[in-house]
Design an enzyme around this catalytic site. Structure first.
Site, PDB file in Angstrom:
ATOM      1  N   GLY A 121      -3.920 -28.507 -63.929  1.00 22.63           N
ATOM      2  CA  GLY A 121      -4.759 -27.613 -63.143  1.00 22.63           C
ATOM      3  C   GLY A 121      -5.525 -28.397 -62.096  1.00 22.63           C
ATOM      4  N   ILE A 153      -4.356 -21.125 -67.396  1.00 20.41           N
ATOM      5  CA  ILE A 153      -4.430 -19.707 -67.759  1.00 20.41           C
ATOM      6  C   ILE A 153      -5.392 -18.981 -66.820  1.00 20.41           C
ATOM      7  CG2 ILE A 153      -3.875 -20.075 -70.194  1.00 20.41           C
ATOM      8  CD1 ILE A 153      -6.951 -19.477 -70.713  1.00 20.41           C
ATOM      9  N   ASP A 154      -6.281 -19.741 -66.156  1.00 19.27           N
ATOM     10  CA  ASP A 154      -7.324 -19.109 -65.324  1.00 19.27           C
ATOM     11  C   ASP A 154      -6.770 -18.524 -64.017  1.00 19.27           C
ATOM     12  OD1 ASP A 154      -8.979 -20.161 -67.265  1.00 19.27           O
ATOM     13  OD2 ASP A 154      -9.520 -21.918 -66.080  1.00 19.27           O
ATOM     14  N   GLN A 200      -6.406 -17.416 -76.291  1.00 17.72           N
ATOM     15  CA  GLN A 200      -5.755 -17.084 -75.023  1.00 17.72           C
ATOM     16  C   GLN A 200      -4.877 -18.218 -74.501  1.00 17.72           C
ATOM     17  OE1 GLN A 200      -9.088 -14.849 -72.570  1.00 17.72           O
ATOM     18  NE2 GLN A 200      -9.927 -16.150 -74.155  1.00 17.72           N
TER      19      GLN A 200
END
Ligand code: F6P
Length: 380
Positions: free
Chosen positions: A117, A142-143, A290
């Site tokens: 990321g 995931i963001d 998540q």
């Protein structure tokens, strides 16, 4: 001319990491390249321990496309420029970038595929500046908040997990006539909350991009009650903040950690709703659920595409950069256009407009308010 490459996974894990690794390895092997995995971010290269570098061949990546986590391990405490080095029984931040780059070259690596990321890609860009031969980044989080790409892998799986949880909360909220407040991840961007909240038909969605007024949320709860719906589901992004207030953090950034950890806003919101409406309210934090589990099919496909594209760009260009997604196409975006930037939900987002049209409360306006430019109409 590429002959030997290294791959690493850095920062928080995301579903799809293994699928990317597999695609990189298989597509590199087709080109006759040798591939090695670096364990735990850059640790496997900095610390010359046995097993720090793993040879990746067809056998090593067999049957991993559907697996969560990463076969290489990951860390957000391994910044090579401030590496936690044991000195006299204490960990001291030390610049190990020189050693890392020297070792990379000594081992004969021609390029690094850095799957990560914002934090990991920033480090990769810095290493490139200091002399690492070439880097191709693969956008993971995931963001979904990376600049320079429409989407990152891992996001769709996190949204599916959060949506599933919201679906489940409906029946218990309804049975007890309660308000349920669920906190989802996403750091400083509201993508997960917005997507899962809409898909899970939440009544209010609070995201970092829109400061919320708790009165608006309570109003929504009361209106539902009056309409004979004595339960409500509120989705709160971990970075959501009240009007004039600040984000809530669980821990501050440590000496070696990549970031401060957000958390706790759902409980605050739940307490306020209970106080102001008198309705029994419960909160829960979905947390790392998540990030875990099997990637959904769309994330697997995206990961495989990104991994194969990484070797394509290594073979067909002389550039470094991040493989990015623009509509249906893949491109190579310069790392400086990515590093240090956050892609947040735009105010004129079609999803925000959709939510408002459906009466979802975003904490800023009375129910049903329509905001933002209308969708453009194509008369053909
Ligand atoms: O960036 C991914 C993410 O899961 C964020 O959504 C969350 O804020 C953070 O990482 C949690 O980090 P950690 O793994 O350090 O708890």
């Amino acid at each position: 001319m590429i002959r030997k490459i290294a791959v690493n996974t850095g920062g928080g894990d995301a579903p799809g990491l293994n699928a990317v690794i597999r695609a990189v390895v298989l597509s590199a092997q087709q080109r006759g390249w040798e591939v090695w995995g670096i364990r735990q971010g850059y640790r496997g290269l900095i610390e010359e321990q046995e097993g720090g570098l793993i040879p990746l061949d067809r056998k090593a990546v067999r049957g991993i496309t559907h697996l969560g986590g990463t076969i290489l391990g990951s860390t957000n405490r391994g910044d090579p420029f401030q590496y936690p080095r044991a000195v006299g029984g204490e960990l001291v931040p030390t610049d190990m970038s020189g050693k890392l780059i020297d070792r990379f070259k000594e081992l004969g690596f021609d390029a690094l595929v850095a799957i990560g990321g914002d934090g990991s890609l920033r480090l990769a860009a810095k290493l490139l500046e200091r002399g690492l031969p070439r880097v191709i980044g693969v956008p993971k989080t995931i963001d979904n908040d990376l600049a320079g790409t429409d989407v990152t892998f891992g996001f769709q799986t996190a949204v599916a997990t959060a949506t599933d949880a919201i679906d489940k909360l409906h029946s218990t909220a309804q049975a007890h006539e309660r308000v349920m407040v669920v906190e989802v991840m996403g750091r400083y961007a509201g993508w997960i909350a917005l997507h899962a909240g809409l898909a899970g038909t939440a009544d209010a969605i609070l995201i970092p991009e829109i400061e919320f007024d708790i009165e608006r949320v309570c109003e929504k709860v009361r209106i539902r009650e009056e309409r004979g719906q004595p339960f409500s589901i509120i989705v709160v992004a971990e970075g959501a903040r009240p009007k004039g207030g600040t984000m809530q953090f669980r821990t501050q950034k440590g000496k070696f950690s990549e970031h401060a950890v957000l958390g706790g806003i759902a409980e605050t919101v739940a307490q306020q709703i209970q106080e102001l409406t008198g309705k029994e309210t419960r909160s829960l934090v979905l947390g790392h659920l998540q990030r875990g589990g099997t990637p959904v099919a769309s994330d697997r496909l995206l990961s495989l595409r990104l991994g194969a594209a990484a070797t394509h760009y290594l073979a067909e260009t002389n550039h470094s950069g991040m493989v990015s997604v623009h509509g249906l196409a893949l491109e190579l975006t310069p790392l400086e256009e990515v590093a240090g930037k956050v892609r947040t939900v735009p105010f004129d987002s079609d999803l925000l407009r959709t939510g408002r049209a459906l009466g979802v409360c975003f904490g800023d306006e009375p129910e049903g308010a329509l905001r933002g430019a209308p969708p453009s109409v194509r008369l053909t």
